[in-house]
Design a protein around this motif. Structure first.
Motif, short mmCIF file in Angstrom:
data_model
loop_
_atom_site.label_atom_id
_atom_site.label_comp_id
_atom_site.label_asym_id
_atom_site.label_seq_id
_atom_site.Cartn_x
_atom_site.Cartn_y
_atom_site.Cartn_z
N ARG A 69 0.84 -1.20 0.00
CA ARG A 69 0.00 0.00 0.00
C ARG A 69 0.88 1.24 0.00
N GLY A 70 0.48 2.22 -0.83
CA GLY A 70 1.13 3.53 -0.79
C GLY A 70 0.21 4.46 -0.03
N GLY B 72 -5.57 4.29 -5.17
CA GLY B 72 -5.88 3.50 -6.38
C GLY B 72 -7.38 3.24 -6.40
N ASN B 73 -8.01 3.41 -7.58
CA ASN B 73 -9.47 3.36 -7.49
C ASN B 73 -10.14 2.17 -8.15
N GLN C 8 -7.61 -2.25 -6.03
CA GLN C 8 -6.37 -3.05 -6.14
C GLN C 8 -5.64 -3.16 -4.80
N THR D 162 -3.47 12.68 -8.39
CA THR D 162 -3.32 12.45 -6.94
C THR D 162 -1.84 12.63 -6.62
N CYS E 211 2.05 7.84 -3.72
CA CYS E 211 3.44 7.39 -3.60
C CYS E 211 4.00 6.87 -4.92
N GLY F 101 -1.18 3.11 -10.92
CA GLY F 101 -1.62 4.25 -11.73
C GLY F 101 -1.16 4.12 -13.17
N SER F 102 -1.41 5.17 -13.95
CA SER F 102 -0.93 5.09 -15.33
C SER F 102 -0.40 6.40 -15.90
N GLY G 189 1.61 -5.06 -7.60
CA GLY G 189 2.51 -5.79 -6.69
C GLY G 189 2.38 -7.30 -6.80
N ASN H 100 -0.41 -9.89 -2.94
CA ASN H 100 -1.70 -9.29 -3.29
C ASN H 100 -2.67 -10.32 -3.90
C1 FAD Z 1 -9.66 11.35 -7.48
C2 FAD Z 1 -8.64 10.41 -8.05
C3 FAD Z 1 -7.84 10.86 -9.09
C4 FAD Z 1 -6.89 10.00 -9.67
N1 FAD Z 1 -6.13 10.47 -10.72
C5 FAD Z 1 -5.20 9.64 -11.25
C6 FAD Z 1 -4.36 10.10 -12.32
O1 FAD Z 1 -4.38 11.26 -12.72
N2 FAD Z 1 -3.50 9.23 -12.84
C7 FAD Z 1 -3.37 7.96 -12.38
O2 FAD Z 1 -2.53 7.21 -12.89
N3 FAD Z 1 -4.11 7.52 -11.36
C8 FAD Z 1 -5.01 8.33 -10.79
N4 FAD Z 1 -5.77 7.88 -9.75
C9 FAD Z 1 -5.49 6.57 -9.19
C10 FAD Z 1 -4.40 6.64 -8.05
O3 FAD Z 1 -4.63 7.76 -7.26
C11 FAD Z 1 -2.99 6.75 -8.56
O4 FAD Z 1 -2.71 5.75 -9.48
C12 FAD Z 1 -1.95 6.78 -7.45
O5 FAD Z 1 -0.72 7.13 -8.03
C13 FAD Z 1 -1.81 5.49 -6.71
O6 FAD Z 1 -0.84 5.69 -5.72
P1 FAD Z 1 -1.06 5.29 -4.21
O7 FAD Z 1 0.19 5.59 -3.47
O8 FAD Z 1 -2.29 5.84 -3.66
O9 FAD Z 1 -1.19 3.71 -4.43
P2 FAD Z 1 -2.13 2.66 -3.69
O10 FAD Z 1 -3.55 2.95 -3.96
O11 FAD Z 1 -1.73 2.54 -2.28
O12 FAD Z 1 -1.71 1.35 -4.47
C14 FAD Z 1 -2.05 1.16 -5.82
C15 FAD Z 1 -1.79 -0.30 -6.19
O13 FAD Z 1 -0.39 -0.54 -6.19
C16 FAD Z 1 -0.03 -1.51 -5.20
N5 FAD Z 1 1.18 -1.01 -4.55
C17 FAD Z 1 1.31 0.05 -3.72
N6 FAD Z 1 2.61 0.21 -3.40
C18 FAD Z 1 3.29 -0.76 -4.04
C19 FAD Z 1 4.67 -1.12 -4.10
N7 FAD Z 1 5.60 -0.45 -3.43
N8 FAD Z 1 5.02 -2.18 -4.86
C20 FAD Z 1 4.09 -2.88 -5.57
N9 FAD Z 1 2.78 -2.59 -5.53
C21 FAD Z 1 2.39 -1.54 -4.79
C22 FAD Z 1 -1.22 -1.60 -4.25
O14 FAD Z 1 -1.36 -2.90 -3.69
C23 FAD Z 1 -2.37 -1.32 -5.21
O15 FAD Z 1 -2.69 -2.48 -5.90
C24 FAD Z 1 -6.74 8.70 -9.17
C25 FAD Z 1 -7.53 8.26 -8.11
C26 FAD Z 1 -8.47 9.11 -7.56
C27 FAD Z 1 -9.32 8.60 -6.40
#
Ligand code: FAD
Length: 447
Positions: free
Chosen positions: A88-89, A93-94, A97, A151, A155, A163-164, A210, A430
């Motif tokens: 988790r970061g 992630g929406n 995942q 976002t 992380c 993300g992408s 992951g 995961n």
């Molecule tokens: C309002 C909103 C806007 C968003 N806009 C975007 C956008 O512009 N572009 C975009 O790409 N995404 C977007 N997202 C999706 C998400 O916010 C991003 O992809 C974000 O970068 C995910 O990072 P996080 O740290 O929150 O990851 P998390 O949600 O904590 O994790 C994402 C996934 O990666 C896995 N993971 C986390 N850390 C690791 C690690 N160290 N190694 C392996 N796997 C890992 C987790 O298990 C999970 O499956 C958006 C989401 C929301 C709710």
């Protein structure tokens, strides 16, 4: 709903907790219920289809390693005890995942957040480093990230795994298109070793949650810092804003971001003098050299420039109103009403009314993309069947769709299955996300 996934027995959880206390100290691991609940939901609260299925899993333990090496130690300990590990970061992630479907350990990386080194064209940081911290560290050396998501507090590890794209995607595409230089990853084989991978080998760990390995540290690309301006424009309607968006997305030098919304979506955003009521809005992060040309394009498409703002906070503020954010504001303005799908294709600009009409109450948010326009289509939620039927109708209009209402790995699935066979023999990384049979729309369909 309970998924048919095997959790670890209480004895294994207790033994792991004791080992993690030894490893990280008492503040580095918790079995307290509130912390476990917080670690067991993510940004999938945006999906009414996933929300209807909650709770989908509850962590038994949450660990907070503070360095990349400790991430390796924690994963190794969990695997040796046979306990599933969900990394988790920031948990944004929406697609669900980040939900620990099999319970077990949630490995929260947010304390392993050091920016390790900034070089010429690259930056190395630990998985839990926020993207905004990377952008700041790069700026101190006269550089900027190739890309970061809307976002921006999320992380590095989470963005690469879940993300992408986002700000910078116009120039560089998605985060699997050369953004990653190298990764240090932990496998699910019981060893704490950080495997250093580069190039094509590193790509095997991108955007698969992951399931093939956990990213402990990453090196991603930078480019020379540009002098950006935030350009805010308004238009009588969305189609005129989209005509401008298409041209603005090809200016030279390329903008970092161009987003457009109709008046209904704008009414749901935080008020801003640059958002006159009843008008469509276009926000753009433009190279200072192109502001004059942008004004000509905007006025030529029937719009007017409302403001031109300067400074890193403006760049960040415009980013944080892009991609999924307008949909999130829309959902806040009418709780329980809207769902969305991720869409892409020239039809978003050529036939926005037809695209929006696919769903009742359809509202379109559009971004200038790398190859084609990309966006979010929100609609009034009725049922999973309605969402699925709409995906087929969108495809018939030539619109690529990514389904954000399911958590299966949907990008390079077979490559991930093959990699995970080698790197995660016990299926503990995961669990529940890597389904070799998944056959729905893929992430590739919106590139
Ligand atoms: C309002 C909103 C806007 C968003 N806009 C975007 C956008 O512009 N572009 C975009 O790409 N995404 C977007 N997202 C999706 C998400 O916010 C991003 O992809 C974000 O970068 C995910 O990072 P996080 O740290 O929150 O990851 P998390 O949600 O904590 O994790 C994402 C996934 O990666 C896995 N993971 C986390 N850390 C690791 C690690 N160290 N190694 C392996 N796997 C890992 C987790 O298990 C999970 O499956 C958006 C989401 C929301 C709710």
């Amino acid at each position: 709903m309970t998924l048919d996934l095997t959790s670890a027995p209480p004895t294994a959880i207790a033994a792991l907790e004791a080992e993690l206390v030894e490893l990280l100290g008492p503040r580095g691991v918790t079995s307290e219920l509130r912390a476990r609940e917080r670690a067991s939901v993510d940004g999938s609260l945006m999906s009414p289809i996933i929300v209807e299925q909650l709770p989908l899993g509850l962590a038994d333990l949450v660990a907070f390693p503070a360095t990349a090496e400790q991430i390796g130690d924690v994963v190794a300990a969990a695997v040796r005890h046979g306990v599933p590990v969900t990394p988790r970061g920031k948990g944004t992630g929406n697609y669900g995942q980040g939900i620990p479907l099999a319970g077990g350990l949630v490995l929260d990386t947010s304390r392993a957040r050091a920016v390790v080194e900034v070089g010429d064209g690259w930056i190395t940081a630990e998985a839990g480093a926020p993207m905004v911290a990377l952008e700041r560290a790069a700026a101190e050396q006269g550089q900027q990230l190739w890309m970061y998501p809307s976002t921006a507090q999320s992380c590095l590890g989470g963005f690469l795994s879940g993300g992408s794209g986002g700000t910078g995607t116009i120039a560089h595409g998605s985060n699997d298109m050369g953004f990653v230089v190298a990764l240090d990853v932990v496998h699910g084989d019981g060893s704490p070793e950080l495997h250093h991978v580069e190039g094509a080998e590193a790509q095997r760990y991108v955007h698969n949650y992951g399931t093939a390995g956990i990213i402990a540290r990453a090196t991603v690309r930078l480019e020379p810092l540009q002098d950006w301006r935030g350009v805010f424009a308004s238009f009588p309607d969305l189609p005129s804003a989209l005509r401008a968006l298409r041209i603005l997305g090809r200016l030279d030098p390329l903008p970092r971001l161009v987003s457009a919304d109709g008046p209904e979506v704008i009414a749901a955003l935080p008020p801003d003098p640059a958002f006159p009521a009843g008008r469509a809005s276009l926000r753009m992060i433009a190279d200072v050299a192109t502001v004059g040309a942008a004004r000509v394009v905007i006025e030529g498409a029937g719009g007017q420039v409302e403001d031109v703002r300067e400074g890193p906070q403006v760049v960040l503020a415009i980013s944080m109103l892009s991609y999924n954010h307008p949909v999130e504001w829309l959902q806040k303005s009418a709780p329980g009403t809207y769902f969305h799908v991720e869409v892409a294709g020239e039809a978003l600009v050529d036939r926005p009314a037809d695209v929006a009409a696919v769903y009742e109450g359809g509202l379109l948010h559009v971004e200038a993309g790398h190859s084609v326009p990309i966006g979010m289509l929100a609609g009034v939620y009725q049922s999973p069947e309605q969402v699925r039927a709409g995906i087929a109708a969108l495809n018939a209009l030539g619109v690529g769709v990514h389904d954000p209402h399911q958590w299966n790995v949907d990008f390079e699935l077979q490559r991930t299955v093959e990699t995970a066979r080698r790197t995660d023999p016990g299926g503990l990384l995961n669990p529940g996300k890597l389904n070799p049979e998944y056959a729905g729309p893929t992430k590739g369909s919106i590139r």
